[in-house]
Design a protein around this motif. Sequence first.
Motif, PDB file in Angstrom:
ATOM      1  N   LEU A 131       5.837   7.839  -1.019  1.00  0.00           N
ATOM      2  CA  LEU A 131       4.643   6.994  -1.128  1.00  0.00           C
ATOM      3  C   LEU A 131       4.466   6.431  -2.546  1.00  0.00           C
ATOM      4  O   LEU A 131       4.104   5.268  -2.734  1.00  0.00           O
ATOM      5  CB  LEU A 131       3.398   7.767  -0.710  1.00  0.00           C
ATOM      6  CG  LEU A 131       3.278   8.112   0.780  1.00  0.00           C
ATOM      7  CD1 LEU A 131       2.062   8.992   1.023  1.00  0.00           C
ATOM      8  CD2 LEU A 131       3.169   6.834   1.605  1.00  0.00           C
ATOM      9  N   ARG A 132       4.791   7.284  -3.552  1.00  0.00           N
ATOM     10  CA  ARG A 132       4.650   6.820  -4.934  1.00  0.00           C
ATOM     11  C   ARG A 132       5.681   5.735  -5.245  1.00  0.00           C
ATOM     12  O   ARG A 132       5.369   4.732  -5.931  1.00  0.00           O
ATOM     13  CB  ARG A 132       4.817   7.989  -5.891  1.00  0.00           C
ATOM     14  CG  ARG A 132       3.673   8.999  -5.836  1.00  0.00           C
ATOM     15  CD  ARG A 132       3.757   9.955  -7.021  1.00  0.00           C
ATOM     16  NE  ARG A 132       2.710  10.961  -6.934  1.00  0.00           N
ATOM     17  CZ  ARG A 132       2.863  12.173  -6.388  1.00  0.00           C
ATOM     18  NH1 ARG A 132       4.045  12.513  -5.860  1.00  0.00           N
ATOM     19  NH2 ARG A 132       1.856  13.013  -6.342  1.00  0.00           N
ATOM     20  N   ARG A 134       7.040   3.679  -3.113  1.00  0.00           N
ATOM     21  CA  ARG A 134       6.621   2.460  -2.405  1.00  0.00           C
ATOM     22  C   ARG A 134       5.489   1.741  -3.152  1.00  0.00           C
ATOM     23  O   ARG A 134       5.474   0.502  -3.254  1.00  0.00           O
ATOM     24  CB  ARG A 134       6.166   2.827  -0.996  1.00  0.00           C
ATOM     25  CG  ARG A 134       5.811   1.620  -0.138  1.00  0.00           C
ATOM     26  CD  ARG A 134       5.382   2.089   1.219  1.00  0.00           C
ATOM     27  NE  ARG A 134       4.915   0.954   2.022  1.00  0.00           N
ATOM     28  CZ  ARG A 134       4.362   1.079   3.239  1.00  0.00           C
ATOM     29  NH1 ARG A 134       4.227   2.289   3.785  1.00  0.00           N
ATOM     30  NH2 ARG A 134       3.962   0.007   3.884  1.00  0.00           N
ATOM     31  N   GLN A 135       4.565   2.544  -3.687  1.00  0.00           N
ATOM     32  CA  GLN A 135       3.456   1.949  -4.453  1.00  0.00           C
ATOM     33  C   GLN A 135       3.970   1.230  -5.690  1.00  0.00           C
ATOM     34  O   GLN A 135       3.533   0.132  -6.027  1.00  0.00           O
ATOM     35  CB  GLN A 135       2.459   3.044  -4.845  1.00  0.00           C
ATOM     36  CG  GLN A 135       1.302   2.522  -5.699  1.00  0.00           C
ATOM     37  CD  GLN A 135       0.514   3.641  -6.352  1.00  0.00           C
ATOM     38  OE1 GLN A 135       1.047   4.748  -6.523  1.00  0.00           O
ATOM     39  NE2 GLN A 135      -0.717   3.362  -6.716  1.00  0.00           N
ATOM     40  N   GLN A 136       4.948   1.836  -6.374  1.00  0.00           N
ATOM     41  CA  GLN A 136       5.502   1.231  -7.575  1.00  0.00           C
ATOM     42  C   GLN A 136       6.220  -0.073  -7.264  1.00  0.00           C
ATOM     43  O   GLN A 136       6.114  -1.070  -8.000  1.00  0.00           O
ATOM     44  CB  GLN A 136       6.474   2.232  -8.243  1.00  0.00           C
ATOM     45  CG  GLN A 136       6.972   1.782  -9.610  1.00  0.00           C
ATOM     46  CD  GLN A 136       5.853   1.712 -10.642  1.00  0.00           C
ATOM     47  OE1 GLN A 136       4.887   2.468 -10.544  1.00  0.00           O
ATOM     48  NE2 GLN A 136       5.994   0.831 -11.620  1.00  0.00           N
ATOM     49  N   GLN A 155      -2.189  -3.805  -0.691  1.00  0.00           N
ATOM     50  CA  GLN A 155      -1.358  -2.748  -0.088  1.00  0.00           C
ATOM     51  C   GLN A 155      -1.159  -1.591  -1.079  1.00  0.00           C
ATOM     52  O   GLN A 155      -1.200  -0.411  -0.692  1.00  0.00           O
ATOM     53  CB  GLN A 155       0.000  -3.327   0.332  1.00  0.00           C
ATOM     54  CG  GLN A 155      -0.093  -4.356   1.441  1.00  0.00           C
ATOM     55  CD  GLN A 155       1.263  -4.924   1.819  1.00  0.00           C
ATOM     56  OE1 GLN A 155       2.317  -4.319   1.510  1.00  0.00           O
ATOM     57  NE2 GLN A 155       1.249  -6.077   2.494  1.00  0.00           N
ATOM     58  N   ALA A 156      -0.957  -1.964  -2.355  1.00  0.00           N
ATOM     59  CA  ALA A 156      -0.788  -0.906  -3.366  1.00  0.00           C
ATOM     60  C   ALA A 156      -2.059  -0.100  -3.520  1.00  0.00           C
ATOM     61  O   ALA A 156      -2.016   1.133  -3.703  1.00  0.00           O
ATOM     62  CB  ALA A 156      -0.392  -1.540  -4.699  1.00  0.00           C
ATOM     63  N   SER A 157      -3.215  -0.756  -3.431  1.00  0.00           N
ATOM     64  CA  SER A 157      -4.489  -0.049  -3.540  1.00  0.00           C
ATOM     65  C   SER A 157      -4.669   0.914  -2.369  1.00  0.00           C
ATOM     66  O   SER A 157      -5.160   2.040  -2.536  1.00  0.00           O
ATOM     67  CB  SER A 157      -5.632  -1.055  -3.593  1.00  0.00           C
ATOM     68  OG  SER A 157      -6.870  -0.395  -3.635  1.00  0.00           O
ATOM     69  N   SER A 158      -4.258   0.471  -1.180  1.00  0.00           N
ATOM     70  CA  SER A 158      -4.346   1.355  -0.011  1.00  0.00           C
ATOM     71  C   SER A 158      -3.460   2.587  -0.177  1.00  0.00           C
ATOM     72  O   SER A 158      -3.850   3.722   0.149  1.00  0.00           O
ATOM     73  CB  SER A 158      -3.958   0.585   1.249  1.00  0.00           C
ATOM     74  OG  SER A 158      -4.821  -0.508   1.453  1.00  0.00           O
ATOM     75  N   LEU A 159      -2.229   2.385  -0.703  1.00  0.00           N
ATOM     76  CA  LEU A 159      -1.327   3.528  -0.934  1.00  0.00           C
ATOM     77  C   LEU A 159      -1.901   4.472  -1.976  1.00  0.00           C
ATOM     78  O   LEU A 159      -1.747   5.700  -1.877  1.00  0.00           O
ATOM     79  CB  LEU A 159       0.054   3.017  -1.377  1.00  0.00           C
ATOM     80  CG  LEU A 159       0.887   2.318  -0.296  1.00  0.00           C
ATOM     81  CD1 LEU A 159       2.201   1.807  -0.890  1.00  0.00           C
ATOM     82  CD2 LEU A 159       1.169   3.267   0.870  1.00  0.00           C
ATOM     83  N   THR A 160      -2.562   3.902  -2.995  1.00  0.00           N
ATOM     84  CA  THR A 160      -3.184   4.744  -4.026  1.00  0.00           C
ATOM     85  C   THR A 160      -4.244   5.647  -3.405  1.00  0.00           C
ATOM     86  O   THR A 160      -4.342   6.844  -3.726  1.00  0.00           O
ATOM     87  CB  THR A 160      -3.806   3.867  -5.112  1.00  0.00           C
ATOM     88  OG1 THR A 160      -2.796   3.055  -5.693  1.00  0.00           O
ATOM     89  CG2 THR A 160      -4.438   4.718  -6.195  1.00  0.00           C
TER      90      THR A 160
END
Length: 420
Positions: A131-132, A134-136, A155-160
Amino acid sequence: MVTSALLLVPLVILAMFYTGQMSRHADQMATTDVELLRAGYAVTFHFQEAHRAGLNYVVYQDSSYLRAVQTYIEGSRTAARRARELDTLLTAYCDSLLIRLTLYQELVDSLTAIHSVEILSLPPRQELKELRIRQQLLLEQATHNPAIRDSLLNQASSLTLELETAELVGMTGSPFLERIHTVGSAITEMARRIAARANQRLSEHQTHIRRLSTWSQRNILTALLVLVGLLGWLVIRLPRTIILPVKRIANALTRAETGSLDIHITPTSRDEIGQLSLQLNRVFARLREINELRRDHILHLERRFRTLASDINEGVLVVDRSMTIIYANPALKPLLDVDPAVASGRSLTDFPRLTPLKPAIEQTLSGTSGHQECAVLPEFARSAICIETLRGREGLVTAALVVITNPTPEPIDTDSVQPS
């Protein structure tokens, strides 16, 4: 002047109407629409601050962040209520928004219960690592792709949010995370709808103002053209309805000043000028009647004068300022050597026996002598000559009345006659 001012009244009223309508729409834009847009932004701002405070509580376990969440959620509620007051079409959205804000508050408050539960199993480290990563990758792609930057950042905010919740409660807390995410997305969407409705109202009022501006220019120009046409009609009509009747009245009065009373003014309308024409016609008719009565009276006096002058033995002579005989009674026939009726209209100098009267008559007509003068002239040694001035209507001396007491010619002196 007054008519022109009255014609301007509809034009002023039309301009005031359009100005008032545009002012009303501008006032709604400056107050209601802008306030509604501010309320939509306030809901979004306070909710984002509440979400940030909730994340801080998860990380630091500080209860002050929970109080901050409550404060920001209450700010969102206040803004939502204000939006409902400003636009009745947003009543359903605002009520639903208030319900979701309350639900979000309850979900955040439930975090304290989650911390009190002993976590039996934690999510696998490998899954959190993926998950990290993918966020990066999403953050890097957002940096290099400005066109889809907002979507990648969301999308990055959702993963965070997923990572933070997973670290807190493990993978067993994913249903809880999904619920918070769903409620938060709904709140954000409703706040966006409020702002979109405000922008829609601003656009509608701007369109109305532009339309009113176009209509006002067109209609005011049309009214101005109509006004110019009416003024042109008045300019053409005015001489025939006012100026010409007034000129006829002035000409009639001018003729009346010269003594001509055989005047009739034809009324051309039934207004005040027409009434004045009728009144002047009645005045002229009355003046003609008075003039006829006066003429009859003068003729009567003249007949009496001629009758009296014909019956007396004294000679009566009337001479005007040009020394023209106006009247001579029968008693003057010895001095005229002609019929007195024939002498009327002839000059005094045509009759030698009357020529000696000329200096005395001229003196009387010039006003150098008194009102009435009586004297014995050498040429009329046996007669008394009385001369009196006659005045006209204006009081000026117009003729002289000469009375000769013994109108007989002087005898010829035989001693002065030489034998032939």
